[in-house]
Design a protein around this motif. Structure first.
Motif, PDB file in Angstrom:
ATOM      1  N   PHE A  23      -5.351  20.263   3.602  1.00 56.82           N
ATOM      2  CA  PHE A  23      -4.828  20.218   2.241  1.00 56.82           C
ATOM      3  C   PHE A  23      -3.312  20.019   2.246  1.00 56.82           C
ATOM      4  CE2 PHE A  23      -8.765  22.710   1.756  1.00 56.82           C
ATOM      5  CZ  PHE A  23      -9.410  21.899   0.824  1.00 56.82           C
ATOM      6  N   SER A  24      -2.882  18.938   2.841  1.00 55.15           N
ATOM      7  CA  SER A  24      -1.464  18.600   2.886  1.00 55.15           C
ATOM      8  C   SER A  24      -1.241  17.294   2.135  1.00 55.15           C
ATOM      9  CB  SER A  24      -0.982  18.448   4.335  1.00 55.15           C
ATOM     10  OG  SER A  24      -1.091  19.669   5.022  1.00 55.15           O
ATOM     11  N   LEU A  25      -0.158  17.241   1.393  1.00 53.83           N
ATOM     12  CA  LEU A  25       0.113  16.085   0.549  1.00 53.83           C
ATOM     13  C   LEU A  25       1.566  15.673   0.732  1.00 53.83           C
ATOM     14  CD1 LEU A  25      -1.084  15.694  -3.098  1.00 53.83           C
ATOM     15  CD2 LEU A  25       1.299  15.257  -2.540  1.00 53.83           C
ATOM     16  N   ILE A  26       1.790  14.384   0.972  1.00 53.83           N
ATOM     17  CA  ILE A  26       3.129  13.856   1.215  1.00 53.83           C
ATOM     18  C   ILE A  26       3.573  13.013   0.034  1.00 53.83           C
ATOM     19  CG2 ILE A  26       4.498  12.301   2.673  1.00 53.83           C
ATOM     20  CD1 ILE A  26       2.670  13.156   4.997  1.00 53.83           C
ATOM     21  N   VAL A  27       4.800  13.201  -0.386  1.00 49.52           N
ATOM     22  CA  VAL A  27       5.402  12.389  -1.441  1.00 49.52           C
ATOM     23  C   VAL A  27       6.551  11.599  -0.830  1.00 49.52           C
ATOM     24  CG1 VAL A  27       6.615  12.378  -3.651  1.00 49.52           C
ATOM     25  CG2 VAL A  27       4.784  14.047  -3.243  1.00 49.52           C
ATOM     26  N   ILE A  28       6.467  10.269  -0.907  1.00 49.49           N
ATOM     27  CA  ILE A  28       7.531   9.388  -0.425  1.00 49.49           C
ATOM     28  C   ILE A  28       8.228   8.803  -1.642  1.00 49.49           C
ATOM     29  CG2 ILE A  28       8.118   7.442   1.055  1.00 49.49           C
ATOM     30  CD1 ILE A  28       5.298   7.738   2.310  1.00 49.49           C
TER      31      ILE A  28
END
Length: 228
Positions: free
Chosen positions: A214-219
């Motif tokens: 449950f990891s989410l990356i925002v670029i």
């Protein structure tokens, strides 16, 4: 008279982010259906436990596999189990993290039941990437910026080809391989957004070990990378 099926979004993890409608539908339902993926803890159950006490529960096997034929068998089985309950006149609420319309396994069951002629509905929930943006205390897109939501385990490598803000969902398995590349793009990450054990990284260089599923990356977009 047949019962009704609801695909209910329960939000990213914080029980306070449940919608009023989701709570009402759960309280009015006869049966609460939950996805079972093999994890030791059912997060959807943890989020909603104060509203479904005493309700009949139906656990549906939804394994995290990519074999489409095998997945179809699991989805067919879940749809058949729920259809039997609907034929008894029971209302069934199937709980799913985030929003049902965004990469949710419940929609495979919802689609099958709809095609079978059952009365179905979707109850929207707060998506995980909106919860993550709130935890990061930032916006996802401004002005004319585009927003791209990408399933990292399938097409994470395509993110660099897109303009605008990019969100890589469920990126835990790939993060360490791409850490340096993403850090150079001012990427941020939230692990277990809005949950009790949430971890927030405004700088990926702070990440020292493999993160959870449950990891989410925002670029951020190129324009906002320049603003930093």
């Amino acid at each position: 008279m047949r019962g009704k099926f609801y695909a209910v979004g329960v939000g990213p993890g914080d029980p306070e982010l449940l919608t009023v409608k989701a709570i009402r539908i759960m309280e009015e339902s006869d049966v609460i259906a939950l996805p079972r993926s093999g994890a030791s803890e059912n997060i959807a159950l943890k989020i909603t436990r104060n509203y479904i006490e005493g309700k009949a529960l139906l656990e549906c096997d939804m394994p995290m596999i990519k074999d489409q034929e095998e997945l179809n068998r699991y989805h067919d089985r879940s749809a058949a189990e729920i259809a039997a309950l609907l034929d008894e006149g029971k209302t069934v609420a199937f709980l799913t993290l985030g929003d049902p319309s965004i990469y949710s396994t419940v929609m495979y069951v919802h689609r099958r039941l709809t095609r079978m002629g059952y009365d179905t509905a979707i109850v929207p929930g707060i998506p995980s990437f909106c919860g993550a943006a709130a935890s990061l205390n930032t916006s996802l897109c401004e002005r004319d910026e585009m927003l791209h939501v990408i399933p990292a385990t399938y097409k994470g490598d395509q993110a660099s080809q897109l303009a605008g803000t990019r969100v890589l969902m469920k990126s835990g398995k790939t993060i360490m391989k791409l850490k340096e590349q993403l850090a150079a793009q001012s990427a941020m990450m939230v692990e277990c957004a809005t949950m009790e054990h949430e971890k927030v990284y405004h700088d990926l260089n702070q990440l020292e070990e493999q993160s959870s599923y449950f990891s989410l990356i925002v670029i951020p977009s190129e324009d906002r990378q320049k603003e930093k």
